[in-house]
Design a protein around this motif. Structure first.
Motif, PDB file in Angstrom:
ATOM      1  N   MET A 125       0.839  -1.175  -0.030  1.00 22.97           N
ATOM      2  CA  MET A 125       0.026  -0.177   0.108  1.00 22.97           C
ATOM      3  C   MET A 125       1.038   1.377   0.152  1.00 22.97           C
ATOM      4  O   MET A 125       0.547   2.279  -0.607  1.00 22.97           O
ATOM      5  CB  MET A 125      -0.957   0.008   1.209  1.00 22.97           C
ATOM      6  CG  MET A 125      -2.165  -0.937   1.109  1.00 22.97           C
ATOM      7  SD  MET A 125      -3.156  -0.837  -0.575  1.00 22.97           S
ATOM      8  CE  MET A 125      -3.911   0.900  -0.235  1.00 22.97           C
ATOM      9  N   THR A 126       2.122   1.190   0.757  1.00 18.73           N
ATOM     10  CA  THR A 126       2.988   2.249   0.439  1.00 18.73           C
ATOM     11  C   THR A 126       3.266   2.498  -0.740  1.00 18.73           C
ATOM     12  O   THR A 126       3.627   4.039  -1.194  1.00 18.73           O
ATOM     13  CB  THR A 126       4.191   2.018   1.505  1.00 18.73           C
ATOM     14  OG1 THR A 126       3.445   1.813   2.873  1.00 18.73           O
ATOM     15  CG2 THR A 126       4.951   3.192   1.584  1.00 18.73           C
ATOM     16  N   ILE A 127       3.839   1.551  -1.604  1.00 21.47           N
ATOM     17  CA  ILE A 127       4.254   1.675  -2.943  1.00 21.47           C
ATOM     18  C   ILE A 127       3.042   2.294  -3.640  1.00 21.47           C
ATOM     19  O   ILE A 127       3.426   3.062  -4.720  1.00 21.47           O
ATOM     20  CB  ILE A 127       4.844   0.420  -3.492  1.00 21.47           C
ATOM     21  CG1 ILE A 127       5.961  -0.291  -2.775  1.00 21.47           C
ATOM     22  CG2 ILE A 127       4.956   0.459  -5.010  1.00 21.47           C
ATOM     23  CD1 ILE A 127       6.566  -1.678  -3.117  1.00 21.47           C
ATOM     24  N   ILE A 128       2.031   1.476  -3.662  1.00 28.55           N
ATOM     25  CA  ILE A 128       0.879   2.289  -4.534  1.00 28.55           C
ATOM     26  C   ILE A 128       0.470   3.575  -3.883  1.00 28.55           C
ATOM     27  O   ILE A 128       0.081   4.462  -4.917  1.00 28.55           O
ATOM     28  CB  ILE A 128      -0.652   1.305  -4.317  1.00 28.55           C
ATOM     29  CG1 ILE A 128      -0.292   0.019  -4.808  1.00 28.55           C
ATOM     30  CG2 ILE A 128      -1.693   1.759  -4.696  1.00 28.55           C
ATOM     31  CD1 ILE A 128      -1.329  -1.080  -4.348  1.00 28.55           C
ATOM     32  N   LEU A 129       0.596   4.110  -2.899  1.00 26.94           N
ATOM     33  CA  LEU A 129       0.300   5.282  -2.369  1.00 26.94           C
ATOM     34  C   LEU A 129       1.478   6.316  -3.025  1.00 26.94           C
ATOM     35  O   LEU A 129       1.061   7.462  -3.424  1.00 26.94           O
ATOM     36  CB  LEU A 129       0.392   5.499  -0.668  1.00 26.94           C
ATOM     37  CG  LEU A 129       0.740   6.836  -0.176  1.00 26.94           C
ATOM     38  CD1 LEU A 129      -0.689   7.721  -0.339  1.00 26.94           C
ATOM     39  CD2 LEU A 129       1.200   7.099   1.027  1.00 26.94           C
ATOM     40  N   GLY A 130       2.676   5.746  -3.090  1.00 23.21           N
ATOM     41  CA  GLY A 130       3.711   6.679  -3.535  1.00 23.21           C
ATOM     42  C   GLY A 130       3.631   6.764  -5.091  1.00 23.21           C
ATOM     43  O   GLY A 130       3.731   7.852  -5.759  1.00 23.21           O
ATOM     44  N   ILE A 131       3.113   5.764  -5.951  1.00 18.31           N
ATOM     45  CA  ILE A 131       2.954   5.717  -7.427  1.00 18.31           C
ATOM     46  C   ILE A 131       1.596   6.606  -7.713  1.00 18.31           C
ATOM     47  O   ILE A 131       1.595   7.466  -8.474  1.00 18.31           O
ATOM     48  CB  ILE A 131       2.801   4.363  -8.038  1.00 18.31           C
ATOM     49  CG1 ILE A 131       4.061   3.663  -7.850  1.00 18.31           C
ATOM     50  CG2 ILE A 131       2.225   4.411  -9.290  1.00 18.31           C
ATOM     51  CD1 ILE A 131       4.063   2.275  -8.322  1.00 18.31           C
TER      52      ILE A 131
END
Length: 83
Positions: free
Chosen positions: A31-37
């Motif tokens: 979810m952190t990766i998705i948030l950043g993207i």
């Protein structure tokens, strides 16, 4: 940028957004990766709309835009999930 670059870029931008934004940020690494993207996409659209530039690689301007976009996405996520 390649997919691996977007994942790393998103992870770092998401971590910084979670660090800056107060609140319960207990989601996992995916979810952190998705948030950043998502933040990079949102920030890119906003910066293009305002005539400031775009997210076009690993540079300081793109990184700042991505973090600001991730903070906006995180803010909206907190508002929606707390209802």
């Amino acid at each position: 940028m390649g997919i691996l670059s977007w994942i790393i870029f998103g992870l770092v931008a998401g971590i910084l957004a979670k660090w800056i934004m107060p609140g319960n940020n207990s989601s996992g690494i995916i979810m952190t990766i998705i948030l950043g993207i998502a933040g990079a996409v949102v920030g890119g659209y906003i910066s293009i709309f305002l005539g400031m530039g775009k997210v076009d690689g690993f540079n300081l301007g793109s990184f700042v835009i991505a973090v600001i976009g991730a903070i906006i996405v995180l803010f909206i996520y907190h508002k929606i999930s707390n209802q």
